[in-house]
Write a protein that holds these residues in place. Structure first.
Motif, PDB file in Angstrom:
ATOM      1  N   ILE A  78     -17.114  13.502 -20.089  1.00  0.00           N
ATOM      2  CA  ILE A  78     -16.680  13.617 -18.690  1.00  0.00           C
ATOM      3  C   ILE A  78     -16.087  15.003 -18.417  1.00  0.00           C
ATOM      4  O   ILE A  78     -15.358  15.207 -17.459  1.00  0.00           O
ATOM      5  CB  ILE A  78     -15.679  12.515 -18.311  1.00  0.00           C
ATOM      6  CG1 ILE A  78     -14.368  12.668 -19.083  1.00  0.00           C
ATOM      7  CG2 ILE A  78     -16.286  11.144 -18.548  1.00  0.00           C
ATOM      8  CD1 ILE A  78     -13.243  11.779 -18.543  1.00  0.00           C
TER       9      ILE A  78
ATOM     10  N   ASP B 164     -21.379   9.165 -15.897  1.00  0.00           N
ATOM     11  CA  ASP B 164     -21.970  10.494 -15.739  1.00  0.00           C
ATOM     12  C   ASP B 164     -23.240  10.437 -14.903  1.00  0.00           C
ATOM     13  O   ASP B 164     -23.524  11.350 -14.112  1.00  0.00           O
ATOM     14  CB  ASP B 164     -22.234  11.144 -17.099  1.00  0.00           C
ATOM     15  CG  ASP B 164     -23.109  10.302 -18.012  1.00  0.00           C
ATOM     16  OD1 ASP B 164     -23.267   9.081 -17.756  1.00  0.00           O
ATOM     17  OD2 ASP B 164     -23.655  10.845 -18.997  1.00  0.00           O
TER      18      ASP B 164
ATOM     19  N   GLY C 102     -14.582  10.157 -14.917  1.00  0.00           N
ATOM     20  CA  GLY C 102     -15.803  10.948 -15.041  1.00  0.00           C
ATOM     21  C   GLY C 102     -16.579  11.050 -13.748  1.00  0.00           C
ATOM     22  O   GLY C 102     -17.207  12.081 -13.465  1.00  0.00           O
TER      23      GLY C 102
ATOM     24  N   LEU D  98     -17.177  15.030 -12.825  1.00  0.00           N
ATOM     25  CA  LEU D  98     -18.528  15.581 -12.946  1.00  0.00           C
ATOM     26  C   LEU D  98     -19.228  15.756 -11.595  1.00  0.00           C
ATOM     27  O   LEU D  98     -20.369  16.211 -11.548  1.00  0.00           O
ATOM     28  CB  LEU D  98     -19.373  14.683 -13.847  1.00  0.00           C
ATOM     29  CG  LEU D  98     -18.863  14.527 -15.283  1.00  0.00           C
ATOM     30  CD1 LEU D  98     -19.700  13.503 -16.048  1.00  0.00           C
ATOM     31  CD2 LEU D  98     -18.864  15.872 -16.014  1.00  0.00           C
TER      32      LEU D  98
END
Length: 329
Positions: free
Chosen positions: A134, A193, A280, A284
């Protein structure tokens, strides 16, 4: 001034009138003509008004005598049937661009809605336990989410609300993508993700991840999770921190107003806004993104709302209104 006598002489001409009698006759005639001329001039001024380049205020004059306006001509057969030029649109027709009608400013915008968790995660614990990067560290791919005391899943709630938000936004011309729809070629996940990547690749104007919390009873209310400024590995949120806060503030205000819910009483200091650097899905993201925890599933009063279809529609409306406000609609 001398006035000429233009009468023709005759053999038995009457005695000539004195000059002052002739002059009085002419004065009376001029007086009779003057009001008519003046009325015509005044009417011309009133009807003409100031020209397009005249910056003076219009003069208001009282006409001596203004005739009734002529009746408007009846529409021609061509105009009535629509076969010729007409200034009025026919009933039920859409206004032409020349009428000033504008397209919805949200048409063509893209929003990604991320329903938290997946109902299938409970059957795929090994898969969702795998670690993913992450940016600042590594974390499990996904989690099961929480449930109410009666077993209503957070994943069920988040998917239902997300679909309702999609319907509302599509009604405004927005292109809406969901990161997943449980049971439709997605038995579990997606990983956090991948959820971030879906929003990034769609170049979404806004991304909202829908959740409900699972803390101890007595903790009530909603809160919005905003991305912290982080940089490391594949994470760099510097460009989205500001717009993400604006998105979160918009949603918080509209959500409270639409649902009647209060900001969480257990974090956020009553603002309903919380900043985190350990998610995450936020770390991201390269697009403005927030999480919303719509309430606490472990509190009986909040759970009663979260399990109500009517309340979930209000929740969806509040989220959609916040997104619309952020996008400038």
């Amino acid at each position: 001034m001398r006035y000429e006598d233009r009468s023709q002489p005759s053999d038995a001409a009457p005695p000539a009138r004195p000059w002052y009698a002739r002059r009085a006759t002419l004065v009376v005639a001029a007086a009779a003509v003057a009001p008519t001329c003046l009325a015509g001039w005044v009417l011309t001024q009133v009807l003409a008004g100031a020209g397009p380049d005249d910056s003076r205020p219009p003069r208001i004059v009282m006409p001596l005598s203004v005739p009734s306006p002529a009746p408007s001509p009846a529409p021609s057969p061509d105009a009535a049937t629509g076969t010729g030029p007409s200034t009025s649109p026919s009933p039920g027709s859409s206004p032409s661009p020349s009428t000033g009608a504008k397209a919805d400013p949200l048409t063509g915008r893209t929003v990604v809605i991320d329903p938290g968790h997946n109902t299938g995660n409970f059957q795929h614990t090994d898969e969702i336990d795998q670690q993913v990067d992450i940016g600042t560290n590594r974390k499990e791919c996904d989690t099961t989410g929480t449930t109410t005391n009666d077993g209503y899943m957070e994943a069920e709630f988040s998917l239902d609300v997300s679909r309702r938000v999609r319907t509302l936004l599509e009604g405004r011309g927005v292109k809406v993508l969901l990161t997943h729809e449980a049971g439709k070629a997605r038995a579990w996940g997606p990983c956090i993700d991948e959820r971030a990547r879906i929003g990034n690749e769609a170049r979404a104007d806004a991304v909202v991840s829908v959740h409900a919390d699972g803390v101890s009873a007595g903790n009530r209310g909603f809160h919005i999770i905003l991305p912290a400024k982080v940089k490391g590995g594949g994470a760099d949120t510097a460009k989205i921190v500001g717009p993400s806060r604006q998105l979160g503030e918009r949603i918080a205000g509209n959500f409270a107003r639409t649902t009647g819910s209060s900001p969480a009483n257990y974090l956020g200091s009553g603002t309903g806004l919380v900043v985190r650097d350990d998610l995450g899905g936020l770390n991201l993201s390269t697009r403005p993104k927030v999480f919303i925890e719509c309430g606490n599933m472990r509190d009986a009063k909040d759970a009663a709302q979260l399990t109500s279809p009517e309340w979930r529609q209000k929740a969806a409306q509040g989220i959609a209104d916040g997104i619309v406000g952020f996008l400038g609609g």
